[in-house]
Design a protein around this motif. Structure first.
Motif, short mmCIF file in Angstrom:
data_model
loop_
_atom_site.label_atom_id
_atom_site.label_comp_id
_atom_site.label_asym_id
_atom_site.label_seq_id
_atom_site.Cartn_x
_atom_site.Cartn_y
_atom_site.Cartn_z
N VAL A 112 0.88 -0.93 0.06
CA VAL A 112 -0.11 0.06 -0.07
C VAL A 112 0.94 1.33 -0.10
O VAL A 112 2.16 1.11 0.17
N GLY A 113 0.42 2.40 -0.46
CA GLY A 113 0.99 3.70 -0.43
C GLY A 113 1.99 3.63 -1.19
O GLY A 113 2.07 3.04 -2.22
N ALA A 114 3.39 4.12 -0.34
CA ALA A 114 4.54 4.02 -1.19
C ALA A 114 5.15 2.65 -1.49
O ALA A 114 6.03 2.42 -2.39
N GLY A 115 4.54 1.64 -0.87
CA GLY A 115 4.69 0.20 -1.39
C GLY A 115 4.17 -0.02 -2.63
O GLY A 115 4.87 -0.94 -3.60
N LEU A 116 3.08 0.48 -2.90
CA LEU A 116 2.49 0.33 -4.23
C LEU A 116 3.34 1.00 -5.21
O LEU A 116 3.49 0.57 -6.50
N GLY A 117 3.70 2.22 -5.00
CA GLY A 117 4.55 2.82 -5.71
C GLY A 117 5.81 2.23 -6.25
O GLY A 117 6.11 2.17 -7.45
N LEU A 118 6.26 1.58 -5.23
CA LEU A 118 7.59 0.84 -5.50
C LEU A 118 7.42 -0.19 -6.42
O LEU A 118 7.93 -0.58 -7.57
N ALA A 119 6.12 -1.07 -6.27
CA ALA A 119 5.95 -2.14 -7.05
C ALA A 119 5.54 -1.71 -8.50
O ALA A 119 5.87 -2.27 -9.32
N LEU A 120 4.73 -0.51 -8.57
CA LEU A 120 4.53 -0.10 -9.98
C LEU A 120 5.67 0.52 -10.82
O LEU A 120 5.68 0.62 -11.95
N GLY A 139 -6.60 8.76 2.64
CA GLY A 139 -6.87 8.32 4.04
C GLY A 139 -5.94 9.11 5.13
O GLY A 139 -6.60 9.15 6.10
N ILE A 140 -4.86 9.46 4.78
CA ILE A 140 -3.96 10.32 5.81
C ILE A 140 -3.85 11.75 5.22
O ILE A 140 -3.09 12.45 5.53
N GLY A 141 -4.80 12.30 4.14
CA GLY A 141 -4.64 13.56 3.83
C GLY A 141 -3.52 14.20 2.96
O GLY A 141 -3.24 15.02 2.78
N LEU A 142 -3.27 13.06 2.13
CA LEU A 142 -1.93 13.28 1.09
C LEU A 142 -2.21 12.68 -0.12
O LEU A 142 -3.39 12.39 -0.59
N THR A 143 -1.35 13.16 -1.16
CA THR A 143 -1.65 12.95 -2.40
C THR A 143 -0.46 11.66 -2.90
O THR A 143 0.25 11.13 -2.08
N PHE A 144 -0.22 11.51 -4.10
CA PHE A 144 0.48 10.65 -4.50
C PHE A 144 2.09 10.82 -4.48
O PHE A 144 2.44 12.14 -4.33
N ASP A 145 2.96 9.91 -4.14
CA ASP A 145 4.35 10.09 -4.54
C ASP A 145 5.02 8.59 -4.96
O ASP A 145 4.06 8.15 -5.41
N THR A 146 6.16 8.47 -4.65
CA THR A 146 6.56 7.25 -5.37
C THR A 146 6.41 7.19 -7.14
O THR A 146 6.21 5.96 -7.25
N GLY A 147 6.04 8.02 -7.53
CA GLY A 147 5.95 8.10 -9.19
C GLY A 147 4.42 7.50 -9.35
O GLY A 147 4.18 7.40 -10.65
N LEU A 148 3.54 7.15 -8.46
CA LEU A 148 2.25 6.73 -8.86
C LEU A 148 1.27 7.59 -9.67
O LEU A 148 0.59 7.16 -10.39
N SER A 149 1.65 9.04 -9.65
CA SER A 149 0.89 9.82 -10.50
C SER A 149 1.15 9.78 -11.97
O SER A 149 0.55 10.00 -12.78
#
Length: 263
Positions: A112-120, A139-149
C-alpha cells in the motif's frame, strides 16, 4: 527495526533486494529508504547485474511510509517532513524505472501507499493470489508520491486512477491485472521463486535490447512522432552493434537457439 533494513543478494547476474523489517511489514523508515535508495542505485550501474528482483521479507511487500517516524518528523514542519520525497522516494523510483535492466517485484503481501509505488515502478510483478493493494494516501490527507501519478494512470487509465486515489479503496492483485497493471499471480510460497525464475530468464536475454526498450517506452509520451521514430532508429543501431544481435541472427540462420551474453 532490523540492523539491515535492505538485504542485497546476488546470484549470478540476478540481484535481489529485500526490504527487511517484517515486524512492521517492511514500513519505510529513514534508514530503510536510505538503504533502498543506495542499493537500487548500486545495482542500476553494476554491469554484472542483468536483472533485479525487489521484494519484502516474511510475505509482506511494503506497508509504505513508517507513520510513527513521519509523525515525529512533522513536528519540524511539512517542508522538513516531506524532504524525504525528493531525497529518497524520487531517486528510488527514477532508478527503478530507468535502469538499463529489467526489474521484477515479488509482492507476497501488504502493498500500500509508497509500497504500491515501488511495485508499479518495477517492470513486471508477481503477486500472491488475492493479495490486497491500495493507494492509501488520501486516507491520511496526502496525495501521490513514489511516481504513482505517472505509473498508476499509465497502467489503469486516468479514470480508474482517480477512483483509486479519491476513494482509497483496497483492490486485489487479480483486479489490478484485469485493469492493466502488468503482472501475474502465484501461491504465496511460490511468489519469490517465480519472480527469481523470471529474472533469470531475463538475465539470460539480450540486455542491450531490454535497456533500449525500457528507454523508448519511458520517453515515448514526451516525444513527437518524428522524435519517437528517430529514437527507435538510434535504438536499433545501438542494439544492432552488439554481438548478441549478430549471434542471434547467425543462430536463427543455422536453426540454433541464440545465446545472449549482454554484449
Amino acid at each position: 527495526m532490523t540492523d539491515t533494513p535492505v538485504v542485497v543478494d546476488r546470484a549470478g547476474a540476478v540481484a535481489t533486494l529485500t526490504l527487511n523489517d517484517p515486524e512492521h511489514r517492511n514500513a519505510l523508515t529513514g534508514a530503510a529508504k536510505e538503504a533502498l535508495r543506495d542499493a537500487v542505485a548500486d545495482v542500476a550501474t553494476d554491469e554484472g547485474v542483468r536483472a533485479v528482483v525487489l521484494t519484502g521479507s516474511d510475505r509482506a511487500f511494503c506497508l509504505g511510509q513508517d507513520l510513527a517516524e513521519h509523525a515525529e518528523a512533522l513536528t519540524g514542519g511539512a517542508e522538513a517532513a516531506f524532504a524525504t520525497v525528493r531525497e529518497h522516494y524520487s531517486p528510488i523510483v527514477r532508478n527503478l524505472l530507468t535502469m538499463p535492466k529489467p526489474v521484477i517485484a515479488a509482492v507476497g503481501g501488504t502493498c500500500v501507499g509508497a509500497g504500491l509505488g515501488l511495485a508499479l515502478a518495477c517492470d513486471h510483478r508477481v503477486f500472491a493470489s488475492g493479495v490486497k493493494l491500495a493507494t492509501a494516501f488520501t486516507g491520511i490527507g496526502l496525495t501521490f508520491d513514489t511516481g504513482l501519478s505517472v505509473t498508476l494512470p499509465g497502467a489503469v487509465g486516468d479514470a480508474r486512477a482517480k477512483e483509486l486515489i479519491l476513494f482509497g479503496r483496497t483492490f486485489t492483485a487479480e483486479e489490478a491485472i484485469a485493469w492493466g497493471i502488468s503482472g501475474e499471480t502465484a501461491a504465496a510460497d511460490e511468489v519469490l521463486p517465480r519472480a527469481l525464475a523470471l529474472a533469470q530468464q531475463l538475465a539470460d536475454g539480450p540486455t542491450t535490447a531490454f535497456a533500449q526498450s525500457k528507454r523508448l517506452i519511458g520517453q515515448a509520451h514526451g516525444l513527437s512522432l518524428d522524435e519517437a521514430l528517430e529514437a527507435e532508429a538510434l535504438g536499433q543501431v545501438r542494439c544492432g552493434s552488439t554481438s548478441d544481435h549478430a549471434g542471434a541472427v547467425a543462430a536463427f540462420l543455422n536453426r540454433q537457439a541464440p545465446v545472449f551474453t549482454g554484449r
